[in-house]
Design an enzyme around this catalytic site. Structure first.
Site, PDB file in Angstrom:
ATOM      1  N   SER A   1       0.840  -1.193   0.000  1.00 39.74           N
ATOM      2  CA  SER A   1       0.000   0.000   0.000  1.00 39.74           C
ATOM      3  C   SER A   1       0.886   1.258   0.000  1.00 39.74           C
ATOM      4  O   SER A   1       1.743   1.396  -0.872  1.00 39.74           O
ATOM      5  CB  SER A   1      -0.958  -0.062   1.197  1.00 39.74           C
ATOM      6  OG  SER A   1      -1.971   0.889   1.111  1.00 39.74           O
TER       7      SER A   1
ATOM      8  N   ASP B   1      -8.021  -3.507  -7.402  1.00 42.51           N
ATOM      9  CA  ASP B   1      -7.740  -2.944  -6.080  1.00 42.51           C
ATOM     10  C   ASP B   1      -8.451  -1.609  -5.910  1.00 42.51           C
ATOM     11  O   ASP B   1      -8.410  -0.754  -6.798  1.00 42.51           O
ATOM     12  CB  ASP B   1      -6.228  -2.770  -5.926  1.00 42.51           C
ATOM     13  CG  ASP B   1      -5.795  -2.469  -4.495  1.00 42.51           C
ATOM     14  OD1 ASP B   1      -6.416  -1.609  -3.855  1.00 42.51           O
ATOM     15  OD2 ASP B   1      -4.825  -3.086  -4.042  1.00 42.51           O
TER      16      ASP B   1
ATOM     17  N   HIS C   1      -6.749  -5.997  -1.347  1.00 40.47           N
ATOM     18  CA  HIS C   1      -5.610  -5.115  -1.088  1.00 40.47           C
ATOM     19  C   HIS C   1      -4.586  -5.889  -0.257  1.00 40.47           C
ATOM     20  O   HIS C   1      -4.900  -6.394   0.815  1.00 40.47           O
ATOM     21  CB  HIS C   1      -6.105  -3.892  -0.322  1.00 40.47           C
ATOM     22  CG  HIS C   1      -5.132  -2.772  -0.229  1.00 40.47           C
ATOM     23  ND1 HIS C   1      -4.570  -2.165  -1.327  1.00 40.47           N
ATOM     24  CD2 HIS C   1      -4.626  -2.115   0.851  1.00 40.47           C
ATOM     25  CE1 HIS C   1      -3.764  -1.196  -0.939  1.00 40.47           C
ATOM     26  NE2 HIS C   1      -3.779  -1.148   0.386  1.00 40.47           N
TER      27      HIS C   1
END
Length: 557
Positions: A235, A460, A489
Site C-alpha cells: 500500500s 484494487d 488489497h
C-alpha cells in the site's frame, strides 16, 4: 545485551574511513553547509547511517505492554528529526525482529517491512514467524523479519492532532452533505483538525515526509548491519519503497512492492484520493454482486440494485436515529469499506449485516461502535490518522480553494457515491495545513537498481491498478505480476500459488521472470451454507483457516 552483529552482516554502507570522517569531524561537514548552517540531506543521511552502523541496535526482550512474544526482540534506532541538521535534534525509532529460522548458511540478511497507511506500524511483521504463517515459512529460513514504527507512529516519537477519546467518539456527522450548511460544518471541523495538529505536534510536522521516512529506512538498514536493504512494502509502503529506490538505488538488494500507489508527482496526494473514490465504487459493486449471488445465505437482495437499496435504507435509518445511539452513516461507512478493501472481510461484513436484518441489531452495533474503555487502542487509532494526515499534507502542496474541492467531489459523488465525501473530509485538513508542504520527488531509477518485484491485483480499491503500471515504467528492470480479475488489497498475504511461488523465488534467489506475469485470481470467498443462516453473526466462522492473520494485512487509512 545482544547487538545485531550476532545475526547481521558485518558490512556497513559507508566505509570505516568515510564513517569516521563524518562522525568525528563535524567541521569538515560544516564546509558543505549552506549559509543557514543546513547540510544537504543526502549528506545528513550518510552521517546518520554511519552513526547507526557504529552503534548497532541493542536488542532486548520487548516491553511487556508492546504485545510481542519471545523470541521477538525490540530495540531503537536514532535518526535526525531534520536530515539537513544531522547533529541537531534526534528521535528514536522503535524496531523489532525475529531471527531467521534456517541454518547459518541459509541466512541472507534482514527483511524490513512497511504495511502502509501512512501511519501503519510494521512491528507485527515478526509475528508471521511466531504464528507460523504458511506463506512465509520458506522466506523466514533465509531472513530475519524486521518491523518498525515509522517516524511519528506508535513508539517512534508519536504525533497527535486531537484528544483520542474525542477522535473515536460517535456518532459523527453524516459525511454526505445535504446542504451548504453541512459543508461549512465539515470544513470547520477539518480546519480545526489542522490547527490541532499544529498545536499538538507542530515541531514534527515539517519533517513528516515520505523522503524523510525513506532516509530513516536507510539508517535502520545501517543499524541492522546490512550493506543493502531487503524490503517488502504494501500500500503506502510501495510509495515509500519507490522513494527509497529513487534516493538509494544502489542500496537495494531485494524489493517487493505490493498494491501500488501511483508515484506520479501530479498524483501525490490530492489526485490519488480522487482516484480511490472511483476504484472503491468499483470494488463495492463487486462485493454487492457477490452478496446478491449468495442471497440464499444473506437474504439482502438477489441483484446489486436490491443490495444497494437495502444499504441505503440502513443508512437512512441510522441517520434518522443512530443505531444503539452510536452508529450513524459515518460509522457505517467505516465498517462497510472493509469489504472493498479486503476479500477476507466479504463474509463477516455480509454476515453481520444479515444478522441485523434478521433482527439482531446489537451484532452490528458491537462490530462498529467504538470502545471508549480501550484508551490504548483509541490512542493508536488517533495516532494512525494523525500520521496519515501529516505525511500526505507534508509530501505535497494541496489545493487551498474550497471551490475546487467542492467541484471535484460533487462531480465524483454523482457516479461514485460510496466513499467520495467521506474521503474528501478526511483529507481536507491539508487545504489549511499550518506547516511546510513539499514538492513530491520524481520517483524513478534507471541505474544501479536491481530488479524490483511489483505485485498488484487488477481491481484494487485503495491503490488502483494504474499505479503498478506507472511504478513499473519508472523502475528500470522491474517485473510486474498482475492478479487478474481480483481486487483484494495486499496480494502477498493471500493464497495464490502463482504469486506465492514467485515471491519466494525472488526473495530466495533474486530471480524474476523474463517478462511480466498475469496470474489467475485467488479463490473467491465462500459464503457459509444456507443452513447456517439462522446463526449469522460477526462471530460466525468465515473460512478462518485461509484468511490472512491481522499482522499480514496492510494498514488502512
Amino acid at each position: 545485551m545482544i547487538r545485531n552483529a550476532a545475526l547481521g552482516s558485518a558490512a556497513t554502507l559507508i566505509t570505516g574511513t568515510l564513517a569516521a570522517s563524518l562522525l568525528l569531524a563535524p567541521p569538515a561537514a560544516a564546509a558543505s553547509a549552506g549559509s543557514d548552517g543546513r547540510l544537504p540531506e543526502a549528506l545528513g543521511v550518510q552521517i546518520a547511517a554511519a552513526r547507526a552502523a557504529r552503534a548497532g541496535i541493542d536488542w532486548k526482550d520487548c516491553p511487556a505492554d508492546w504485545g510481542f512474544e519471545k523470541p521477538i526482540q525490540c530495540g531503537w534506532v536514532k535518526v535526525p528529526l531534520d536530515y539537513a541538521k544531522p547533529y541537531g535534534k534526534t528521535i528514536d525509532l522503535a524496531v523489532d525482529r525475529i531471527g531467521s529460522t534456517g541454518t547459518k548458511e541459509e541466512r541472507q540478511g534482514a527483511l524490513v517491512y512497511n504495511p502502509g497507511g501512512p501511519g501503519g506500524s510494521g512491528m507485527r511483521f515478526p509475528r508471521r514467524v511466531t504464528t507460523k504463517s504458511p506463506l512465509w515459512v520458506n522466506t523466514s529460513k533465509a531472513y530475519d523479519f524486521v518491523g518498525f514504527d515509522p517516524r511519528g507512529v506508535g513508539h517512534s516519537a508519536p504525533i497527535s492532532c486531537i484528544d483520542p477519546q474525542e477522535f473515536v467518539k460517535a456518532p459523527k456527522a453524516d459525511p454526505v452533505p445535504d446542504s451548504e450548511a453541512d459543508k461549512r460544518a465539515q470544513r470547520k471541523l477539518a480546519a480545526e483538525y489542522a490547527d490541532g495538529c499544529k498545536e499538538r505536534s507542530g515541531e514534527m510536522l515539517p519533517h513528516m515526509t515520505t523522503p524523510n521516512t525513506a532516509r530513516d529506512l536507510d539508517v535502520i538498514r545501517a543499524g541492522l548491519g546490512e550493506k543493502k536493504l531487503n524490503y517488502l512494502g504494501v500500500s503506502y509502503g510501495t510509495y515509500l519503497g519507490g522513494v527509497y529506490a529513487t534516493l538509494f538505488p544502489t542500496h537495494v538488494r531485494r524489493m517487493i512492492v505490493d498494491s501500488v500507489v501511483d508515484p506520479s508527482q501530479d498524483n501525490i496526494w490530492y489526485e490519488a484520493n480522487l482516484g480511490q473514490d472511483v476504484a472503491f465504487q468499483m470494488r463495492w459493486n463487486d462485493w454487492q454482486d457477490w452478496v446478491a449471488k449468495n442471497d440464499a445465505v444473506f437474504h439482502l437482495g438477489d441483484t446489486r440494485a436490491k443490495v444497494e437499496a437495502r444499504y441505503q435504507k440502513l443508512r437512512a435509518k441510522a441517520k434518522a436515529n443512530p443505531l444503539g445511539g452510536i452508529v450513524g452513516p459515518a460509522e457505517l461507512i467505516g465498517f462497510f469499506q472493509g469489504a472493498p478493501y479486503y476479500d477476507s472481510s466479504w463474509v463477516p461484513v455480509a454476515q453481520t449485516w444479515a444478522a441485523y436484518e434478521a433482527g439482531d441489531e446489537q451484532a452490528l452495533v458491537d462490530a462498529i461502535a467504538p470502545d471508549m474503555t480501550d484508551t490504548k487502542g483509541n490512542a493508536a487509532s488517533e495516532n494512525g490518522n494523525a500520521v496519515y494526515t501529516a505525511v500526505e499534507c507534508a509530501d505535497a502542496k494541496w489545493p487551498t480553494s474550497w471551490s475546487k474541492w467542492d467541484r471535484d467531489n460533487s462531480r465524483l459523488h454523482q457516479k461514485y457515491p460510496f466513499l467520495t465525501w467521506s474521503n474528501a473530509w478526511m483529507n481536507l485538513p491539508c487545504a489549511t495545513w499550518k506547516a511546510k508542504q513539499s514538492t513530491p520527488i520524481a520517483v524513478g531509477a534507471k541505474h544501479g537498481l536491481p530488479p524490483v518485484l511489483i505485485v498488484q491485483s487488477e481491481r484494487d480499491a485503495a491503490t488502483p491498478y494504474k499505479g503498478a503500471v506507472e511504478l513499473h515504467r519508472r523502475l528500470a528492470g522491474s517485473r510486474l505480476i498482475t492478479e487478474k480479475s481480483a481486487g483484494s488489497h495486499g496480494v502477498t498475504s493471500l493464497v495464490n500459488p502463482c504469486i506465492n511461488t514467485r515471491v519466494d523465488s525472488y526473495l530466495l534467489t533474486g530471480k524474476v521472470d523474463a517478462k511480466d506475469v498475469t496470474c489467475a485470481p485467488h479463490a473467491t470467498p465462500v459464503a457459509p451454507a444456507p443452513a447456517a443462516a439462522k446463526s449469522l453473526s460477526s462471530d460466525a466462522p468465515a473460512e478462518s483457516s485461509v484468511l490472512p492473520a491481522p499482522e499480514e494485512l496492510p494498514a488502512v487509512r
